[in-house]
Design an enzyme around this catalytic site. Structure first.
Site, PDB file in Angstrom:
ATOM      1  N   HIS A  45     102.789  89.178  73.368  1.00 14.68           N
ATOM      2  CA  HIS A  45     104.206  89.566  73.565  1.00 14.68           C
ATOM      3  C   HIS A  45     104.546  90.987  73.136  1.00 14.68           C
ATOM      4  O   HIS A  45     105.302  91.205  72.199  1.00 14.68           O
ATOM      5  CB  HIS A  45     105.142  88.570  72.882  1.00 14.68           C
ATOM      6  CG  HIS A  45     104.748  88.121  71.497  1.00 14.68           C
ATOM      7  ND1 HIS A  45     104.338  88.982  70.518  1.00 14.68           N
ATOM      8  CD2 HIS A  45     104.709  86.886  70.948  1.00 14.68           C
ATOM      9  CE1 HIS A  45     104.070  88.300  69.425  1.00 14.68           C
ATOM     10  NE2 HIS A  45     104.280  87.030  69.660  1.00 14.68           N
ATOM     11  N   HIS A  57      99.814  88.332  66.805  1.00 20.57           N
ATOM     12  CA  HIS A  57     101.254  88.611  66.733  1.00 20.57           C
ATOM     13  C   HIS A  57     101.372  89.875  65.908  1.00 20.57           C
ATOM     14  O   HIS A  57     101.158  89.865  64.700  1.00 20.57           O
ATOM     15  CB  HIS A  57     101.988  87.452  66.051  1.00 20.57           C
ATOM     16  CG  HIS A  57     103.465  87.674  65.962  1.00 20.57           C
ATOM     17  ND1 HIS A  57     104.391  86.825  66.519  1.00 20.57           N
ATOM     18  CD2 HIS A  57     104.190  88.664  65.386  1.00 20.57           C
ATOM     19  CE1 HIS A  57     105.610  87.281  66.292  1.00 20.57           C
ATOM     20  NE2 HIS A  57     105.511  88.391  65.596  1.00 20.57           N
ATOM     21  N   LYS A 114      94.128  82.746  66.607  1.00 21.55           N
ATOM     22  CA  LYS A 114      95.455  83.370  66.543  1.00 21.55           C
ATOM     23  C   LYS A 114      95.706  83.912  65.153  1.00 21.55           C
ATOM     24  O   LYS A 114      95.535  83.216  64.154  1.00 21.55           O
ATOM     25  CB  LYS A 114      96.530  82.331  66.887  1.00 21.55           C
ATOM     26  CG  LYS A 114      97.968  82.723  66.485  1.00 21.55           C
ATOM     27  CD  LYS A 114      98.699  83.414  67.604  1.00 21.55           C
ATOM     28  CE  LYS A 114     100.062  83.943  67.217  1.00 21.55           C
ATOM     29  NZ  LYS A 114     101.172  83.197  67.762  1.00 21.55           N
ATOM     30  N   ASP A 143     105.694  82.644  75.707  1.00 16.78           N
ATOM     31  CA  ASP A 143     106.041  82.426  74.289  1.00 16.78           C
ATOM     32  C   ASP A 143     107.166  81.381  74.208  1.00 16.78           C
ATOM     33  O   ASP A 143     108.131  81.546  73.459  1.00 16.78           O
ATOM     34  CB  ASP A 143     106.437  83.722  73.578  1.00 16.78           C
ATOM     35  CG  ASP A 143     106.413  83.553  72.067  1.00 16.78           C
ATOM     36  OD1 ASP A 143     106.018  82.474  71.587  1.00 16.78           O
ATOM     37  OD2 ASP A 143     106.792  84.506  71.359  1.00 16.78           O
ATOM     38  N   ASN A 150     100.877  77.333  65.234  1.00 20.11           N
ATOM     39  CA  ASN A 150     101.804  77.395  64.086  1.00 20.11           C
ATOM     40  C   ASN A 150     102.645  76.128  63.995  1.00 20.11           C
ATOM     41  O   ASN A 150     103.860  76.139  64.103  1.00 20.11           O
ATOM     42  CB  ASN A 150     102.705  78.632  64.168  1.00 20.11           C
ATOM     43  CG  ASN A 150     103.523  78.691  65.444  1.00 20.11           C
ATOM     44  OD1 ASN A 150     103.098  78.178  66.480  1.00 20.11           O
ATOM     45  ND2 ASN A 150     104.687  79.302  65.382  1.00 20.11           N
ATOM     46  N   HIS A 161     104.566  77.018  72.595  1.00 20.69           N
ATOM     47  CA  HIS A 161     104.663  76.297  71.319  1.00 20.69           C
ATOM     48  C   HIS A 161     105.230  74.908  71.629  1.00 20.69           C
ATOM     49  O   HIS A 161     106.441  74.764  71.753  1.00 20.69           O
ATOM     50  CB  HIS A 161     105.591  77.032  70.352  1.00 20.69           C
ATOM     51  CG  HIS A 161     105.140  78.415  70.001  1.00 20.69           C
ATOM     52  ND1 HIS A 161     104.415  78.698  68.873  1.00 20.69           N
ATOM     53  CD2 HIS A 161     105.305  79.611  70.634  1.00 20.69           C
ATOM     54  CE1 HIS A 161     104.163  80.004  68.807  1.00 20.69           C
ATOM     55  NE2 HIS A 161     104.689  80.579  69.880  1.00 20.69           N
ATOM     56  N   PHE A 162     104.344  73.938  71.775  1.00 23.89           N
ATOM     57  CA  PHE A 162     104.820  72.583  72.115  1.00 23.89           C
ATOM     58  C   PHE A 162     105.096  71.724  70.868  1.00 23.89           C
ATOM     59  O   PHE A 162     105.401  70.549  70.971  1.00 23.89           O
ATOM     60  CB  PHE A 162     103.851  71.894  73.091  1.00 23.89           C
ATOM     61  CG  PHE A 162     104.063  72.317  74.543  1.00 23.89           C
ATOM     62  CD1 PHE A 162     105.027  73.253  74.897  1.00 23.89           C
ATOM     63  CD2 PHE A 162     103.295  71.757  75.559  1.00 23.89           C
ATOM     64  CE1 PHE A 162     105.224  73.628  76.222  1.00 23.89           C
ATOM     65  CE2 PHE A 162     103.487  72.121  76.903  1.00 23.89           C
ATOM     66  CZ  PHE A 162     104.447  73.060  77.233  1.00 23.89           C
ATOM     67  N   ARG A 163     104.937  72.313  69.687  1.00 23.68           N
ATOM     68  CA  ARG A 163     105.536  71.796  68.442  1.00 23.68           C
ATOM     69  C   ARG A 163     104.951  70.531  67.837  1.00 23.68           C
ATOM     70  O   ARG A 163     105.562  69.968  66.916  1.00 23.68           O
ATOM     71  CB  ARG A 163     107.048  71.567  68.641  1.00 23.68           C
ATOM     72  CG  ARG A 163     107.835  72.786  69.084  1.00 23.68           C
ATOM     73  CD  ARG A 163     107.731  73.912  68.111  1.00 23.68           C
ATOM     74  NE  ARG A 163     108.669  74.995  68.429  1.00 23.68           N
ATOM     75  CZ  ARG A 163     108.491  76.241  67.989  1.00 23.68           C
ATOM     76  NH1 ARG A 163     107.441  76.560  67.240  1.00 23.68           N
ATOM     77  NH2 ARG A 163     109.367  77.172  68.287  1.00 23.68           N
ATOM     78  N   HIS A 197     100.718  81.088  76.491  1.00 24.56           N
ATOM     79  CA  HIS A 197     101.371  81.212  75.175  1.00 24.56           C
ATOM     80  C   HIS A 197     102.584  80.285  75.099  1.00 24.56           C
ATOM     81  O   HIS A 197     103.682  80.648  75.488  1.00 24.56           O
ATOM     82  CB  HIS A 197     101.794  82.676  74.975  1.00 24.56           C
ATOM     83  CG  HIS A 197     102.321  82.977  73.613  1.00 24.56           C
ATOM     84  ND1 HIS A 197     102.317  84.252  73.090  1.00 24.56           N
ATOM     85  CD2 HIS A 197     102.876  82.200  72.650  1.00 24.56           C
ATOM     86  CE1 HIS A 197     102.835  84.245  71.880  1.00 24.56           C
ATOM     87  NE2 HIS A 197     103.201  83.011  71.587  1.00 24.56           N
TER      88      HIS A 197
HETATM   89  O1  DOR Z   1     110.122  84.044  68.145  1.00 29.80           O
HETATM   90  C1  DOR Z   1     109.094  83.482  67.840  1.00 29.80           C
HETATM   91  N1  DOR Z   1     109.023  82.143  67.787  1.00 29.80           N
HETATM   92  N2  DOR Z   1     108.030  84.199  67.534  1.00 29.80           N
HETATM   93  C2  DOR Z   1     106.930  83.652  66.998  1.00 29.80           C
HETATM   94  O2  DOR Z   1     106.038  84.370  66.652  1.00 29.80           O
HETATM   95  C3  DOR Z   1     106.852  82.200  66.769  1.00 29.80           C
HETATM   96  C4  DOR Z   1     107.779  81.487  67.644  1.00 29.80           C
HETATM   97  C5  DOR Z   1     107.985  80.057  67.203  1.00 29.80           C
HETATM   98  O3  DOR Z   1     107.001  79.371  66.992  1.00 29.80           O
HETATM   99  O4  DOR Z   1     109.136  79.633  67.081  1.00 29.80           O
HETATM  100 ZN    ZN Z   2     104.438  82.644  70.119  1.00 31.11          ZN
END
Ligand code: DOR
Ligand code: ZN
EC number: 3.5.2.3
Length: 420
Positions: A231, A175, A140, A304, A90, A58-60, A56
């Protein structure tokens, strides 16, 4: 290049055994008392673990390169002993089409220093994509809004997503925070003039999590798909998952390091640097998560890893994004917990290597065994290091754990036997 790792204590089965590890063409080729190879690497005093799998992150990319990219994210992974990541959808735009997935894969292939896979976003209008996309770790679903614009609240759409997942034998990962409760509490909080991260857990409450988990579990019970609760943060939420797991197959859940090592009180000093979704909860909730880890109710630990820039986090509470980085600090935190006798090393390997490989189907990873990929993490269980902002690999270059001195460090990492 072929090589042998010598003099380490090697995690094999569920024990530490002195062995030499021969690596050939990226695979573990032999585990012997001693083996011959032209290149030898002395690992005296260290322990060799399977490379960690962080399911899990998030490499953006695309849309958030100021926070992280595949080059910095994967460097942070290696610094944290992680050899495989599963990236979340996301992004901006979200990864909800096969085209977006292919584009992301191309970037990751070019830039990533670690192995990778992808969670695919389910949205209100991408059912055809869900029916056709291949080679992904999961669908997801955001049941409560968070960073990005992925959110499904319509029960009919949710049912459709779960049904496609069932037909295709793909897991749904959720989530779980209830959007209605969050909205109600947000209105109440704004009325009261709450404007600090210390109120975050009074908005994104335990109740928000449990109601949402309840809904997801009920739907899963009806449809029979695989469901993974991301999470998990509350004792009550975990109870629900535990109960459901006793009744039927196909349910798994995870905990993050921040929900294990911080509490809602951490927001007093850290402010938005401890603002994340789900929110941090009470000491009792945290204790329940630790118990869940030790007793097996929690299947895996995933970070996360959700980097945001310092400038973004310095905005007022309501504007600051939610999420904290964590991929670099997970293993040192857990090793420190081993030294403090809070958890056993074999539990860490189960939760960070073996279980994620099993849940997400990485058959060649997660264990040190002849024939498996040479994804290996060398640690020093004695060495102490202090986490420092400005000295991290993640592009955001801060950590909610800054100033923590931890005993247990990552010494070296091998991804498919690469020596670079
Ligand atoms: O705190 C969080 N940050 N929860 C999420 O569900 C998304 C994540 C994010 O992408 O910044
Ligand atoms: Zn996440």
């Amino acid at each position: 290049m072929d090589f042998v790792l010598e003099n380490a204590l090697v995690f094999i089965g569920s024990k530490l055994i002195p062995k030499s590890v021969l690596v050939k063409e990226g695979k573990i080729a032999a585990l012997e008392q001693s083996v011959h190879a032209a290149k030898r690497i002395d690992c005296k005093g260290n322990i060799l673990l399977p490379g960690l799998i962080d399911a899990h992150v998030h490499f953006r990319i695309p849309g958030g390169a100021q926070k992280e990219d595949w080059s910095t994210g994967s460097a942070a992974a290696l610094a944290g002993g992680v050899t495989t990541v599963i990236d979340m959808p996301n992004n901006n735009p979200s990864c909800t089409t096969r085209k977006a997935l292919a584009d992301k894969e191309k970037v990751a292939k070019a830039d990533s220093k670690c192995n990778f896979a992808f969670h695919f976003g389910a949205s209100n209008d991408n059912m055809r994509e869900l029916e056709q996309v291949d080679g992904i770790a999961s669908f997801k679903v955001f049941l409560g809004a968070s960073t990005g614009n992925l959110l499904i609240t319509d029960p009919a759409i949710l049912r459709k997503v779960f049904s496609i997942a069932k037909e295709r034998n793909i897991a749904v990962v959720v989530h779980a925070e209830d959007e209605d409760i969050i909205k109600e509490n947000t209105a109440m909080a704004k009325e009261k003039g709450w404007n600090h991260a210390k109120y975050h857990s009074k908005i994104r409450t335990c109740e928000a999590e449990t109601k949402s988990i309840e809904k997801a579990l009920a739907l899963q019970d009806e449809i029979g798909n695989k469901l993974h609760i991301l999470h998990i943060s509350s004792a009550q939420g975990l109870e629900l998952v535990k109960e459901a797991k006793q009744n039927r197959e196909g349910i798994t859940c995870e905990a993050t390091p921040h929900h294990l090592f911080l509490t809602e009180e951490s927001t007093e000093n850290l402010g938005n640097f401890a603002k994340m979704n789900p929110s941090l909860k009470s000491r009792e909730d945290v204790n329940a998560l630790w118990k869940g880890l030790r007793q097996g109710a929690i299947d895996l630990i995933a970070t996360d890893h959700a980097p945001h820039t310092i400038q973004e986090k310095e905005k007022p509470y309501w504007e600051a994004p939610s999420g904290v980085p964590g991929i670099e600090t997970m293993l040192p935190l857990l090793l420190d917990a081993v030294n403090k006798e809070k958890i056993e090393l074999k539990t860490i390997v189960e939760k960070c290597c073996i279980a994620p490989a099993r849940v997400y189907g990485f058959e060649s990873r997660g264990e040190i065994k002849v024939g498996k990929d040479a994804d290996l993490t060398l640690i020093d269980l004695q060495k102490k290091k202090t986490i420092k902002n400005g000295q991290l690999q993640t592009k955001c270059n801060w950590s909610p754990f800054a100033t923590w001195e931890l005993q247990g460090s990552v010494e070296r990492v091998f991804v498919r036997g690469r020596l670079d």
